[in-house]
Design an enzyme around this catalytic site. Structure first.
Site, PDB file in Angstrom:
ATOM      1  N   ASP A 104       0.804  -1.237   0.000  1.00 61.20           N
ATOM      2  CA  ASP A 104       0.000   0.000   0.000  1.00 61.20           C
ATOM      3  C   ASP A 104       0.831   1.279   0.000  1.00 61.20           C
ATOM      4  O   ASP A 104       0.272   2.376  -0.093  1.00 61.20           O
ATOM      5  CB  ASP A 104      -0.971  -0.009   1.203  1.00 61.20           C
ATOM      6  CG  ASP A 104      -0.244  -0.178   2.542  1.00 61.20           C
ATOM      7  OD1 ASP A 104      -0.842  -0.760   3.472  1.00 61.20           O
ATOM      8  OD2 ASP A 104       0.911   0.277   2.675  1.00 61.20           O
ATOM      9  N   HIS A 119       6.781  -7.502  -1.402  1.00 59.88           N
ATOM     10  CA  HIS A 119       5.754  -8.012  -2.311  1.00 59.88           C
ATOM     11  C   HIS A 119       5.298  -6.975  -3.323  1.00 59.88           C
ATOM     12  O   HIS A 119       4.236  -7.123  -3.925  1.00 59.88           O
ATOM     13  CB  HIS A 119       4.542  -8.509  -1.499  1.00 59.88           C
ATOM     14  CG  HIS A 119       4.892  -9.668  -0.608  1.00 59.88           C
ATOM     15  ND1 HIS A 119       4.192  -9.968   0.533  1.00 59.88           N
ATOM     16  CD2 HIS A 119       5.893 -10.582  -0.669  1.00 59.88           C
ATOM     17  CE1 HIS A 119       4.729 -11.018   1.116  1.00 59.88           C
ATOM     18  NE2 HIS A 119       5.771 -11.407   0.413  1.00 59.88           N
ATOM     19  N   CYS A 153       3.523  -3.988 -26.409  1.00 61.97           N
ATOM     20  CA  CYS A 153       3.373  -5.341 -26.960  1.00 61.97           C
ATOM     21  C   CYS A 153       1.934  -5.824 -26.967  1.00 61.97           C
ATOM     22  O   CYS A 153       1.651  -6.917 -27.448  1.00 61.97           O
ATOM     23  CB  CYS A 153       4.243  -6.327 -26.162  1.00 61.97           C
ATOM     24  SG  CYS A 153       3.584  -6.697 -24.541  1.00 61.97           S
ATOM     25  N   SER A 192       0.527 -12.093  10.272  1.00 67.01           N
ATOM     26  CA  SER A 192       0.052 -13.406  10.761  1.00 67.01           C
ATOM     27  C   SER A 192       1.180 -14.430  10.711  1.00 67.01           C
ATOM     28  O   SER A 192       1.030 -15.551  11.162  1.00 67.01           O
ATOM     29  CB  SER A 192      -1.130 -13.880   9.902  1.00 67.01           C
ATOM     30  OG  SER A 192      -0.752 -13.845   8.527  1.00 67.01           O
TER      31      SER A 192
HETATM   32  C1  BV8 Z   1       7.186 -17.930  -3.094  1.00 68.91           C
HETATM   33  C2  BV8 Z   1       0.993  -9.183  -2.522  1.00 68.91           C
HETATM   34  C3  BV8 Z   1       8.615 -19.392  -4.295  1.00 68.91           C
HETATM   35  C4  BV8 Z   1      -0.261  -9.355  -3.301  1.00 68.91           C
HETATM   36  C5  BV8 Z   1       1.188 -11.151  -1.087  1.00 68.91           C
HETATM   37  C6  BV8 Z   1       1.804 -23.946  -2.002  1.00 68.91           C
HETATM   38  C7  BV8 Z   1       1.752 -23.538  -3.316  1.00 68.91           C
HETATM   39  C8  BV8 Z   1       2.391 -22.365  -3.743  1.00 68.91           C
HETATM   40  C9  BV8 Z   1       3.110 -21.595  -2.850  1.00 68.91           C
HETATM   41  C10 BV8 Z   1       3.148 -22.019  -1.543  1.00 68.91           C
HETATM   42  C11 BV8 Z   1       2.525 -23.180  -1.105  1.00 68.91           C
HETATM   43  N1  BV8 Z   1       2.756 -23.305   0.223  1.00 68.91           N
HETATM   44  C12 BV8 Z   1       3.515 -22.271   0.663  1.00 68.91           C
HETATM   45  C13 BV8 Z   1       3.764 -21.510  -0.419  1.00 68.91           C
HETATM   46  C14 BV8 Z   1       4.540 -20.289  -0.438  1.00 68.91           C
HETATM   47  C15 BV8 Z   1       3.555 -19.126  -0.384  1.00 68.91           C
HETATM   48  C16 BV8 Z   1       2.961 -19.047   0.999  1.00 68.91           C
HETATM   49  O1  BV8 Z   1       3.657 -18.715   1.934  1.00 68.91           O
HETATM   50  N2  BV8 Z   1       1.658 -19.351   1.099  1.00 68.91           N
HETATM   51  C17 BV8 Z   1       1.008 -19.301   2.398  1.00 68.91           C
HETATM   52  C18 BV8 Z   1      -0.404 -18.779   2.218  1.00 68.91           C
HETATM   53  C19 BV8 Z   1       1.039 -20.705   3.009  1.00 68.91           C
HETATM   54  N3  BV8 Z   1       4.383 -18.003  -0.669  1.00 68.91           N
HETATM   55  C20 BV8 Z   1       4.492 -17.590  -1.933  1.00 68.91           C
HETATM   56  O2  BV8 Z   1       3.854 -18.030  -2.860  1.00 68.91           O
HETATM   57  C21 BV8 Z   1       5.539 -16.510  -2.137  1.00 68.91           C
HETATM   58  N4  BV8 Z   1       6.375 -16.896  -3.217  1.00 68.91           N
HETATM   59  O3  BV8 Z   1       7.258 -18.612  -2.107  1.00 68.91           O
HETATM   60  O4  BV8 Z   1       7.930 -18.174  -4.240  1.00 68.91           O
HETATM   61  C22 BV8 Z   1       7.591 -20.415  -4.738  1.00 68.91           C
HETATM   62  C23 BV8 Z   1       7.076 -20.320  -6.009  1.00 68.91           C
HETATM   63  C24 BV8 Z   1       6.177 -21.303  -6.424  1.00 68.91           C
HETATM   64  C25 BV8 Z   1       5.778 -22.337  -5.564  1.00 68.91           C
HETATM   65  C26 BV8 Z   1       6.265 -22.372  -4.242  1.00 68.91           C
HETATM   66  C27 BV8 Z   1       7.165 -21.412  -3.823  1.00 68.91           C
HETATM   67  C28 BV8 Z   1       4.861 -15.207  -2.494  1.00 68.91           C
HETATM   68  C29 BV8 Z   1       4.083 -14.706  -1.310  1.00 68.91           C
HETATM   69  C30 BV8 Z   1       3.635 -13.276  -1.588  1.00 68.91           C
HETATM   70  C31 BV8 Z   1       2.172 -13.267  -1.895  1.00 68.91           C
HETATM   71  N5  BV8 Z   1       1.725 -11.858  -2.037  1.00 68.91           N
HETATM   72  N6  BV8 Z   1       0.858  -9.850  -1.227  1.00 68.91           N
HETATM   73  C32 BV8 Z   1      -1.382  -8.544  -2.726  1.00 68.91           C
HETATM   74  O5  BV8 Z   1      -1.225  -7.949  -1.657  1.00 68.91           O
HETATM   75  O6  BV8 Z   1      -2.438  -8.519  -3.375  1.00 68.91           O
HETATM   76  S1  BV8 Z   1       0.957 -11.891   0.382  1.00 68.91           S
HETATM   77  C33 BV8 Z   1      -0.105 -10.957   1.322  1.00 68.91           C
HETATM   78  O7  BV8 Z   1      -0.623 -11.801   2.299  1.00 68.91           O
HETATM   79  C34 BV8 Z   1       0.584  -9.906   2.114  1.00 68.91           C
HETATM   80  O8  BV8 Z   1       1.554  -9.239   1.352  1.00 68.91           O
HETATM   81  C35 BV8 Z   1       1.152 -10.668   3.260  1.00 68.91           C
HETATM   82  O9  BV8 Z   1       2.446 -11.124   2.962  1.00 68.91           O
HETATM   83  C36 BV8 Z   1       0.288 -11.864   3.302  1.00 68.91           C
HETATM   84  C37 BV8 Z   1      -0.507 -11.950   4.553  1.00 68.91           C
HETATM   85  O10 BV8 Z   1      -0.325 -11.462   5.447  1.00 68.91           O
HETATM   86  P1  BV8 Z   1      -0.214 -10.414   6.598  1.00 68.91           P
HETATM   87  O11 BV8 Z   1       0.439  -9.235   6.072  1.00 68.91           O
HETATM   88  O12 BV8 Z   1       0.352 -11.136   7.720  1.00 68.91           O
HETATM   89  O13 BV8 Z   1      -1.720 -10.064   6.810  1.00 68.91           O
HETATM   90  P2  BV8 Z   1      -2.824 -10.994   7.433  1.00 68.91           P
HETATM   91  O14 BV8 Z   1      -4.115 -10.434   7.022  1.00 68.91           O
HETATM   92  O15 BV8 Z   1      -2.499 -12.421   7.155  1.00 68.91           O
HETATM   93  O16 BV8 Z   1      -2.636 -10.816   9.011  1.00 68.91           O
HETATM   94  C38 BV8 Z   1      -2.805  -9.547   9.588  1.00 68.91           C
HETATM   95  C39 BV8 Z   1      -2.207  -9.633  10.958  1.00 68.91           C
HETATM   96  O17 BV8 Z   1      -2.297  -8.345  11.542  1.00 68.91           O
HETATM   97  C40 BV8 Z   1      -2.951 -10.585  11.877  1.00 68.91           C
HETATM   98  O18 BV8 Z   1      -2.020 -11.355  12.603  1.00 68.91           O
HETATM   99  C41 BV8 Z   1      -3.710  -9.648  12.834  1.00 68.91           C
HETATM  100  O19 BV8 Z   1      -3.828 -10.190  14.135  1.00 68.91           O
HETATM  101  C42 BV8 Z   1      -2.803  -8.474  12.855  1.00 68.91           C
HETATM  102  N7  BV8 Z   1      -3.450  -7.187  13.146  1.00 68.91           N
HETATM  103  C43 BV8 Z   1      -4.724  -6.809  12.885  1.00 68.91           C
HETATM  104  N8  BV8 Z   1      -4.896  -5.540  13.313  1.00 68.91           N
HETATM  105  C44 BV8 Z   1      -3.701  -5.122  13.837  1.00 68.91           C
HETATM  106  C45 BV8 Z   1      -2.787  -6.174  13.726  1.00 68.91           C
HETATM  107  N9  BV8 Z   1      -1.521  -6.079  14.155  1.00 68.91           N
HETATM  108  C46 BV8 Z   1      -1.139  -4.909  14.715  1.00 68.91           C
HETATM  109  N10 BV8 Z   1      -1.970  -3.851  14.858  1.00 68.91           N
HETATM  110  C47 BV8 Z   1      -3.245  -3.917  14.431  1.00 68.91           C
HETATM  111  N11 BV8 Z   1      -4.057  -2.865  14.580  1.00 68.91           N
END
Ligand code: BV8
Length: 247
Positions: A104, A119, A153, A192
């Site tokens: 963002d 990301h 392209c 998370s």
């Molecule tokens: C990769 C951009 C090599 C886009 C994002 C199976 C198949 C394929 C891949 C995988 C697989 N298993 C694992 C993987 C790897 C995968 C992964 O980790 N998956 C997870 C879901 C298991 N990772 C990838 O694919 C990465 N690439 O590994 O490449 C590869 C290649 C091919 C195959 C395998 C490996 C790429 C990951 C990047 C994805 N893009 N964002 C967009 O934004 O649209 S990820 C996106 O979600 C965010 O960027 C962030 O990273 C992620 C989630 O998380 P958070 O930021 O933690 O947010 P979330 O909502 O989850 O949690 C919020 C937290 O805040 C909570 O804990 C809450 O309690 C807290 N909170 C709430 N309010 C507050 C607070 N904290 C403080 N104050 C508050 N007020």
């Protein structure tokens, strides 16, 4: 809010601090996190489904519109006290790197300078084939049911973000890993801690002897391995941390 003296002392002595942020840091700016239900017309979609190359392949216009909606949301959002506290913290320690999973751009708008956007950033648009930037005045409209096209392209345009299943830029991930491995204090804020490789940075820091601190109102897989947990919203915990450091 009370900040543990040991943590304040460690920050005072720290030569280098590395911070990892996730969507929780922007929650108090009104930007929904990945795990909050989507609002309005997007509530029936799961972000984990939409932020993928497969979704873009199947329904490029839907994914394009989802990012256009988020871009608007972010444009109207303002950095919150958590973002400002991190920009202030950067001035209080000798070496500081902010690694963010957020797309963002709010950290830079709050004044943070040493930012690694792991990301990407949804404010930027690239050609889906060439992966080169395309500015809005160059978009080639292609009707209501397709994203605009690349003027060079003719491929679809897409947001400059890393989708699930896509690899991160080597430059960014190595910069983040070096910062985590080289820091004295590692703060994991508002994430998370389930998305890799970002979620692996905390253990990288711990292995190098850093003090690991989690700032999150909820429990995460990192909580048990953290030296300190500030179980509070980032907008409360981070300003308290910076105030304690300045005392
Ligand atoms: C990769 C951009 C090599 C886009 C994002 C199976 C198949 C394929 C891949 C995988 C697989 N298993 C694992 C993987 C790897 C995968 C992964 O980790 N998956 C997870 C879901 C298991 N990772 C990838 O694919 C990465 N690439 O590994 O490449 C590869 C290649 C091919 C195959 C395998 C490996 C790429 C990951 C990047 C994805 N893009 N964002 C967009 O934004 O649209 S990820 C996106 O979600 C965010 O960027 C962030 O990273 C992620 C989630 O998380 P958070 O930021 O933690 O947010 P979330 O909502 O989850 O949690 C919020 C937290 O805040 C909570 O804990 C809450 O309690 C807290 N909170 C709430 N309010 C507050 C607070 N904290 C403080 N104050 C508050 N007020």
């Amino acid at each position: 809010m009370e900040v543990p003296g040991e943590l304040v002392g460690a920050l005072r002595r720290a030569r280098s601090v590395c911070v990892l942020t996730g969507a929780g840091v922007s929650a108090e700016s009104g930007v929904p996190t990945f795990r909050d239900a989507q609002t309005g017309l997007w509530e029936r979609y799961d972000p984990l489904e939409l932020a993928t190359p497969e979704a873009f392949e199947q329904n490029p216009r839907l994914v394009w519109d989802w990012y256009a909606w988020r871009r608007e949301l972010v444009r109207e959002a303002e950095p919150n006290p958590a973002h400002h506290a991190l920009a202030e913290l950067e001035e209080l320690v000798p070496e500081f790197v902010l690694v963010t999973q957020n797309v963002d751009g709010l950290h830079r708008r709050a004044g943070s300078r040493q930012v690694v956007e792991l990301h990407g950033n949804l404010g930027y648009v690239i050609c889906a084939s060439e992966r080169t930037p395309v500015s809005p005045d160059e978009f080639v409209p292609a009707g209501e049911d397709r994203p605009p096209l690349c003027p060079r392209c003719g491929s679809y345009l897409r947001p400059d973000v890393v989708w699930f299943g896509e690899t991160l830029s080597m430059g960014r991930i190595s910069e983040a890993q070096a910062a985590a491995a080289g820091c004295d204090v590692f703060l994991s804020v508002g994430t998370s801690s389930v998305v890799y490789p970002a979620a692996g940075l905390a253990s990288e820091a711990a292995r190098s002897g850093a003090l690991v601190v989690e700032v999150n109102p909820q429990e995460t897989p990192l909580s048990g391995a953290s030296d300190h947990v500030l179980r509070a919203p980032a907008g409360t915990a981070l300003p308290a941390l910076v105030e304690a450091l300045k005392d």
